[in-house]
Write a protein that holds these residues in place. Structure first.
Motif, PDB file in Angstrom:
ATOM      1  N   ILE A   1     -14.859  10.171   1.848  1.00 51.88           N
ATOM      2  CA  ILE A   1     -14.782   9.246   2.585  1.00 51.88           C
ATOM      3  C   ILE A   1     -13.798   9.328   2.895  1.00 51.88           C
ATOM      4  O   ILE A   1     -12.775   8.866   2.610  1.00 51.88           O
ATOM      5  CB  ILE A   1     -15.446   7.294   1.669  1.00 51.88           C
TER       6      ILE A   1
ATOM      7  N   LEU B   1     -15.709   4.751   9.680  1.00 52.31           N
ATOM      8  CA  LEU B   1     -15.599   5.484   9.100  1.00 52.31           C
ATOM      9  C   LEU B   1     -16.220   6.367   9.147  1.00 52.31           C
ATOM     10  O   LEU B   1     -17.083   7.009  10.605  1.00 52.31           O
ATOM     11  CB  LEU B   1     -16.830   4.557   8.726  1.00 52.31           C
TER      12      LEU B   1
ATOM     13  N   VAL C   1     -23.187   7.726  -2.344  1.00 48.82           N
ATOM     14  CA  VAL C   1     -23.312   6.464  -1.515  1.00 48.82           C
ATOM     15  C   VAL C   1     -24.989   6.809  -0.730  1.00 48.82           C
ATOM     16  O   VAL C   1     -25.743   7.957  -1.402  1.00 48.82           O
ATOM     17  CB  VAL C   1     -22.505   7.159  -0.236  1.00 48.82           C
TER      18      VAL C   1
ATOM     19  N   VAL D   1     -18.137   2.874  -0.382  1.00 56.86           N
ATOM     20  CA  VAL D   1     -17.991   2.713   0.643  1.00 56.86           C
ATOM     21  C   VAL D   1     -16.799   1.265   0.724  1.00 56.86           C
ATOM     22  O   VAL D   1     -15.762   1.016   1.279  1.00 56.86           O
ATOM     23  CB  VAL D   1     -19.265   2.188   1.733  1.00 56.86           C
TER      24      VAL D   1
ATOM     25  N   SER E   1     -13.346   0.236   1.907  1.00 58.16           N
ATOM     26  CA  SER E   1     -12.683  -0.945   2.095  1.00 58.16           C
ATOM     27  C   SER E   1     -11.760  -1.673   1.391  1.00 58.16           C
ATOM     28  O   SER E   1     -10.849  -2.121   2.100  1.00 58.16           O
ATOM     29  CB  SER E   1     -13.989  -1.632   2.642  1.00 58.16           C
TER      30      SER E   1
END
Length: 415
Positions: free
Chosen positions: A235, A286, A340, A360, A364
């Protein structure tokens, strides 16, 4: 004001047409257009095939072209261009290109302005040569006759219509019978072009708003809410540092311009390394790099290459903007690796094909540490270990919403 040349119109009766060219031949061409309109991938196949068929029937076609407007953020239109004994080419007219800027100097624009659907210019006699650069070019190459036909699509469609242009280099050009045959075939050609354009528009627009890989899944039928699955992915979360403060200094249009510049370089380097942007969230991006079960390191290295290139390109962009008196805008990038859910999330009538999950959320939360720790690139432990890149642990940190402290890493040797 330029002196626009009026085209010559040569109507012909169906009786004369039936005597010179049988209805079965016309029907065969229409059937061909319908069949290939269903299966063809682009309009180049239609113009090349149709011109070849008509040439075999004795039509003196030297050049042929299909032109249509595009619904695309980069291109204002597309054309497929046939040349006898040559290759058929596809041209996308980018916004700001000569093709778009000079559209007002074309026969098509002339017909649209007059509300007419067809026109014919006798190039051999100089018609249109002084008004239209394209016809001047054709005349110089030996062209004698130029025909343009327009077909308007339903008004509710952003695809406004299609034009067919045929040019001859034979003395006398096209006969009246041949013009009438073209008129008979044009509706079927327009319908075929509309099908191809509608399909391509759907694919293009989905790719623009959801990404190429995600749009392919949607077009393949993955459109049910909740449909998707778990995947492992690297990610990448990129955020513009202190961007909110700029909204108090610059106008909304300027702010949007800054965002576009930074998102462009982020997107370019993500895609160059086989990643895909899933979402723009305010001033954040993202992106994911799905892993190969046998080689998860590959996805991590691709994400890391993207991150490094983004930061370097951002320095260059800031330097250019600084020369113009603009602001420096920093980019913070976080790299994480985890499982995910990748699929459709949302309301019944409004879905988002994206990723969700603890990985995720953790990415963040990690991003918030970039400013605190004074680094533009941070990695989670899972990413640092799997990538096997030289790294240094900055310590263990509590993240809001995460039950256990997490170890945070930076690239070795970076400040």
């Amino acid at each position: 004001m330029p002196r626009w040349s009026s085209p010559s119109i040569c109507p012909i009766s169906d009786h004369k047409l039936r005597r010179s060219f049988g209805g079965s031949e016309i029907n065969n061409h229409i059937q061909w257009l319908i069949e290939h309109g269903i299966t063809a991938e682009h309009i180049g196949e239609l113009i090349a095939g149709l011109c070849d068929r008509l040439t075999a029937d004795g039509f003196p076609i030297w050049r042929g072209s299909i032109s249509m407007p595009s619904i695309h953020p980069m291109y204002g239109g597309v054309s497929a261009n046939f040349v006898r004994d040559g290759a058929t080419t596809i041209e996308n007219a980018e916004y700001g290109s000569a093709a778009v800027l000079n559209f007002e100097k074309t026969p098509i624009y002339f017909l649209l302005g007059r509300g007419e659907t067809s026109g014919r210019w006798n190039i051999a006699k100089g018609e249109g040569v002084d008004d239209y650069p394209q016809l001047a070019e054709f005349a110089h190459g030996g062209g004698t006759d130029h025909l343009v036909s327009l077909l308007e699509f339903p008004k509710e469609a952003a695809l406004r219509g299609v034009s067919l242009s045929l040019t001859s280099d034979r003395p006398g050009g096209f006969s009246d019978d041949q013009l009438a045959i073209v008129a008979k075939l044009f509706p079927a050609l327009g319908l075929a072009c509309y099908r191809i354009a509608a399909s391509k528009t759907a694919a293009d627009i989905l790719a623009v708003y959801t990404g190429a890989k995600t749009s392919a899944r949607i077009l393949a039928g993955e459109i049910q809410r909740g449909k998707g699955g778990s995947i492992n992915a690297a990610i990448l979360l990129a955020d513009l540092r202190n961007f909110t403060a700029l909204t108090e200094v610059y106008q909304p249009g300027e702010i949007a311009g800054f965002l576009d510049e930074h998102f462009e370089l982020i997107g370019r380097h993500v895609e160059d390394n086989s990643g895909e942007i899933l979402k723009f969230m305010g001033d954040s991006v993202l992106a994911i790099f799905p892993t190969d079960a046998e080689d998860p390191q590959k996805a991590c290295m691709a994400a890391l290459a993207s991150a490094r290139n983004i930061l370097e390109a951002n320095k260059v962009l800031n330097g250019q903007r600084r020369n113009d008196g603009g602001p420096d805008i920093g980019v913070d990038v976080v790299l994480h690796l985890g499982e995910v859910f990748y699929g459709n999330i949302g309301a019944r009538g409004r879905l988002d094909f994206t990723v969700i999950g603890s990985a995720v959320n953790e990415a963040s939360r990690l991003e918030k540490l970039c400013g605190t720790l004074g680094h533009h690139l941070l990695m989670s432990e899972s990413f640092a270990v799997t990538s096997a890149v030289a790294s240094e642990c900055l310590g263990s940190f509590e993240l809001r919403g995460v039950s256990k402290p997490v170890n945070v890493f930076k690239l070795a040797g970076t400040d």
